[in-house]
Write a protein that holds these residues in place. Structure first.
Motif, short mmCIF file in Angstrom:
data_model
loop_
_atom_site.label_atom_id
_atom_site.label_comp_id
_atom_site.label_asym_id
_atom_site.label_seq_id
_atom_site.Cartn_x
_atom_site.Cartn_y
_atom_site.Cartn_z
N ALA A 82 -72.91 26.23 66.73
CA ALA A 82 -72.31 27.42 66.13
C ALA A 82 -73.14 28.67 66.43
CB ALA A 82 -72.18 27.22 64.61
N LYS A 83 -74.46 28.55 66.43
CA LYS A 83 -75.31 29.71 66.72
C LYS A 83 -75.13 30.19 68.15
CE LYS A 83 -78.77 27.36 64.94
NZ LYS A 83 -80.12 26.93 64.52
N LEU A 84 -75.06 29.25 69.09
CA LEU A 84 -74.87 29.64 70.49
C LEU A 84 -73.51 30.28 70.70
CD1 LEU A 84 -75.49 29.61 73.51
CD2 LEU A 84 -74.74 27.22 73.57
N VAL A 85 -72.47 29.68 70.17
CA VAL A 85 -71.11 30.20 70.38
C VAL A 85 -70.95 31.54 69.69
CG1 VAL A 85 -68.68 29.75 69.98
CG2 VAL A 85 -70.16 27.90 70.69
N PHE A 86 -71.56 31.72 68.53
CA PHE A 86 -71.47 33.01 67.83
C PHE A 86 -72.14 34.11 68.65
CE2 PHE A 86 -73.30 35.99 64.64
CZ PHE A 86 -72.10 36.54 64.19
N ALA A 87 -73.25 33.81 69.31
CA ALA A 87 -73.92 34.81 70.15
C ALA A 87 -73.03 35.20 71.33
CB ALA A 87 -75.26 34.27 70.64
N LEU A 88 -72.42 34.23 72.01
CA LEU A 88 -71.58 34.53 73.17
C LEU A 88 -70.29 35.23 72.75
CD1 LEU A 88 -72.03 31.21 75.19
CD2 LEU A 88 -73.23 33.38 75.50
N TRP A 89 -69.69 34.78 71.66
CA TRP A 89 -68.45 35.41 71.20
C TRP A 89 -68.71 36.84 70.74
CZ3 TRP A 89 -67.42 37.24 66.24
CH2 TRP A 89 -66.12 37.67 66.01
N GLY A 90 -69.80 37.06 70.01
CA GLY A 90 -70.11 38.41 69.55
C GLY A 90 -70.38 39.35 70.71
N ALA A 91 -71.09 38.87 71.74
CA ALA A 91 -71.34 39.70 72.91
C ALA A 91 -70.04 40.03 73.63
CB ALA A 91 -72.31 38.99 73.85
N HIS A 92 -69.13 39.07 73.70
CA HIS A 92 -67.83 39.31 74.35
C HIS A 92 -67.02 40.35 73.59
CE1 HIS A 92 -63.86 38.68 76.04
NE2 HIS A 92 -63.42 38.28 74.87
N ILE A 93 -66.96 40.24 72.27
CA ILE A 93 -66.17 41.18 71.47
C ILE A 93 -66.74 42.59 71.59
CG2 ILE A 93 -65.55 41.80 69.10
CD1 ILE A 93 -63.87 39.56 70.25
N LEU A 94 -68.05 42.73 71.50
CA LEU A 94 -68.65 44.06 71.58
C LEU A 94 -68.52 44.65 72.98
CD1 LEU A 94 -71.87 43.67 69.43
CD2 LEU A 94 -69.62 44.48 68.75
N ALA A 95 -68.56 43.80 74.00
CA ALA A 95 -68.39 44.31 75.36
C ALA A 95 -66.97 44.80 75.59
CB ALA A 95 -68.74 43.21 76.36
N VAL A 96 -65.98 44.14 75.01
CA VAL A 96 -64.60 44.58 75.16
C VAL A 96 -64.38 45.90 74.44
CG1 VAL A 96 -62.22 44.02 74.53
CG2 VAL A 96 -63.68 42.27 75.51
N ARG A 97 -65.02 46.08 73.27
CA ARG A 97 -64.82 47.29 72.48
C ARG A 97 -65.83 48.38 72.78
NH1 ARG A 97 -63.20 45.32 66.39
NH2 ARG A 97 -61.63 43.80 66.98
N ASP A 98 -66.60 48.23 73.82
CA ASP A 98 -67.74 49.11 74.04
C ASP A 98 -67.32 50.56 74.26
OD1 ASP A 98 -70.66 49.40 74.50
OD2 ASP A 98 -69.99 50.04 76.48
N ARG A 99 -66.19 50.80 74.92
CA ARG A 99 -65.78 52.16 75.25
C ARG A 99 -65.37 52.95 74.02
NH1 ARG A 99 -61.72 52.44 80.15
NH2 ARG A 99 -62.16 54.64 79.77
N PHE A 100 -64.91 52.29 72.98
CA PHE A 100 -64.51 52.99 71.76
C PHE A 100 -65.24 52.40 70.56
CE2 PHE A 100 -61.53 49.70 72.87
CZ PHE A 100 -61.39 48.95 71.72
N LEU A 101 -66.51 52.03 70.76
CA LEU A 101 -67.28 51.35 69.71
C LEU A 101 -67.76 52.36 68.68
CD1 LEU A 101 -68.15 48.42 69.18
CD2 LEU A 101 -70.35 48.99 70.18
N THR A 102 -67.48 52.07 67.41
CA THR A 102 -67.99 52.82 66.28
C THR A 102 -68.69 51.85 65.33
OG1 THR A 102 -65.92 52.58 65.05
CG2 THR A 102 -66.14 54.52 66.49
#
Length: 512
Positions: free
Chosen positions: A149-169
């Motif tokens: 769960a710790k590994l998958v949470f790190a990869l999933w969180g990085a993916h979500i933030l990378a997708v939203r990076d252009r309009f990240l607040t």
């Protein structure tokens, strides 16, 4: 620019031909320490040495206890070697994984990890050890879903933030991460696994830090975390014993402070040089969990202060390599994932060594790559493989590997990434239409690009049924004046619409 032949003094500014001064670096790293493959070499070297030290120490720390339990003295060490071999296979798989594939399957992996955390709470599926139902018996070993769960949470969180990076607040940064962290932490709390919650919190801190969360928010999270820890300690007597034994372990030397005091004795006996490899006295069933939670104490007893200093230095090199990859990469997902993974691994190591030396309360966290444990070792080596994969995708590393002359085995085991930034593709590609599927539809006469802000539509294309003539569209009055006498648009007016500014889907932004 031609050299004048006059050396420039250190710290001075060298003047260019146009009179502009360029700063000179005072302390330039040597070439062998700042090369294109330095990050990869640091990760492989530090992790490899930690793994070798861990295998030796597990053999030394577990042999006596296994013999006292009427088992072969070599059995725990051989088991650790088997898991290390499996972990090395997982490392090679991680090195060959495309980054886009990791990103596409990260959400599915998060759902699988959450389902396993729920399944481990079901009696008959989950196995209870030391008062915690955190393992699933696979027959040949015990699997701990919290590590996955710790590994998958790190990869999933990085993916979500990378997708939203252009309009990240701040809101879009916190909303996807905090609810998922709360759900996973609640499932870990039900086991109960306080150490797993702390490790998951380290992953969250790494993601938020790399995502650019303002520092004042971390102060608020620290206050909330302290309040949550106080609440969790107040409702569980065994956690209260851990805190009291941390504050004054000699108040109850035979019960709550027994393990901490024996750890102090082991470190004090080692001194500067240690008593020698295999000569520990505390591993004779005097120090509980000597091969897992308190292996750093056995290491200090047998190898002394210098051995502990080597281990701390190796973790420091691993941290430097992880942050170096994050600074030099061109992929926003790799940047976020590297910071989260590095903070998790090095932070967990710091917490383990901290409670062994008496600076922190006991949390039950293992020492990555050193402590005994099958699931944690395999997943940690998989994480090391991801770091190696990320290091080899640095732009300078990709260019160097393409020019280097490598043998066939090296090319197969460590392939060169196709490009520094792996594009994100959908999990299922759309099936192309066959030649007979579009027979009932008339083809469009003109293919136009998507709408661009500032562009004006000159003509609207309408599909024409077979056998009919194309109807003439009415031209607005304001556009009729722009045509000449023959009804054609002048050359000055027949300009293509302005193209959209070319941007990559993920802009690189350094972590603040």
């Amino acid at each position: 620019m031609e050299s004048t032949g006059v050396p420039t003094a250190p710290g001075r500014r060298r003047t260019g031909p146009a009179g502009r001064r360029t700063p000179v670096r005072r302390f330039a790293a040597p070439a062998w320490l700042d090369g294109p493959m330095t990050s990869c070499q640091l990760v492989m070297g530090a992790a490899g040495m930690l793994l070798a030290i861990g295998l030796v120490m597990v053999f030394s720390a577990s042999a006596i206890e296994a013999a006292l339990n009427d088992q072969p003295a070599w059995r725990p060490g051989v088991d650790q070697v088997v898991f290390a071999v499996i972990g090395l296979v997982a490392l090679l798989v991680a090195v060959r994984l495309p980054v886009g594939l990791v990103r596409r399957w990260a959400p599915i992996g998060l759902l699988v990890a959450a389902a396993l955390l729920v399944a481990v709470l079901v009696p008959g599926i989950g196995m209870e050890l030391n008062g915690s139902r955190a393992w699933i018996d696979l027959g040949f070993t015990n699997f701990q879903p919290s590590e996955l769960a710790k590994l998958v949470f790190a990869l999933w969180g990085a993916h979500i933030l990378a997708v939203r990076d252009r309009f990240l607040t701040v809101r879009t940064l916190l909303v996807p991460l905090l609810p998922v962290f709360g759900v996973l932490s609640f499932l870990l709390y039900l086991e109960p696994d306080f150490g797993g919650v702390v490790s998951l919190g380290l992953v969250l801190v790494g993601l938020l830090w790399a995502g650019g969360l303002p520092p004042r928010w971390f102060a608020g999270f620290l206050a909330v975390g302290v309040a949550a820890v106080v609440l969790m300690v107040a409702v569980a007597p065994y956690r209260m014993e851990r805190v009291t034994s941390f504050l004054d372990p000699f108040a109850d030397p035979s019960d709550s402070g027994f393990q901490a005091i024996r750890g102090f004795y082991a470190l004090a006996t080692g001194g500067l040089w240690g008593v020698g490899l295999g000569n520990s006295a505390m591993k004779w069933n005097l120090l509980p969990e000597a091969e897992s939670d308190y292996i750093f104490a056995i290491l200090g007893e047998e190898l002394g202060f210098l051995g502990c200093l080597v281990v701390v230095t190796l973790y420091g090199l691993l941290a430097h390599a992880g942050f170096r990859i994050a600074r030099r990469t061109a992929d926003r997902f790799v940047q976020l994932a590297c910071v989260a993974i590095t903070v998790w691994l090095v932070g967990q190591a710091a917490l383990n060594m901290g409670y062994v030396v008496g600076l922190l309360p006991v949390t039950g966290l293992t020492l990555p790559l050193v402590s005994a444990g099958g699931t944690s070792l395999v997943l940690t080596l998989f994480i090391v493989g991801l770091l190696i994969r990320f290091a080899r995708s640095e732009p300078e590393a990709v260019e160097h590997l393409r020019r280097a002359d490598r043998n066939r085995l090296s090319r197969w085991l460590l392939p060169v990434p196709e490009q520094p930034v792996d594009p994100l593709r959908p999990r299922r590609a759309r099936r192309p239409a066959g030649p007979g599927e579009d027979s009932g539809r008339a083809p469009e006469r003109l293919a136009r690009p998507s709408a661009v802000p500032g562009a004006r539509t000159v003509a609207r294309v309408v599909p024409v049924p077979p056998g009919e003539r194309t109807p003439r569209e009415r031209v607005p009055a304001r556009e009729r004046r722009t045509t000449d006498g023959r009804g054609r648009v002048p050359e000055a007016r027949r300009q293509p619409p302005p193209r959209a500014r070319s941007t990559t889907p993920e802009q690189l932004r350094r972590p603040r």
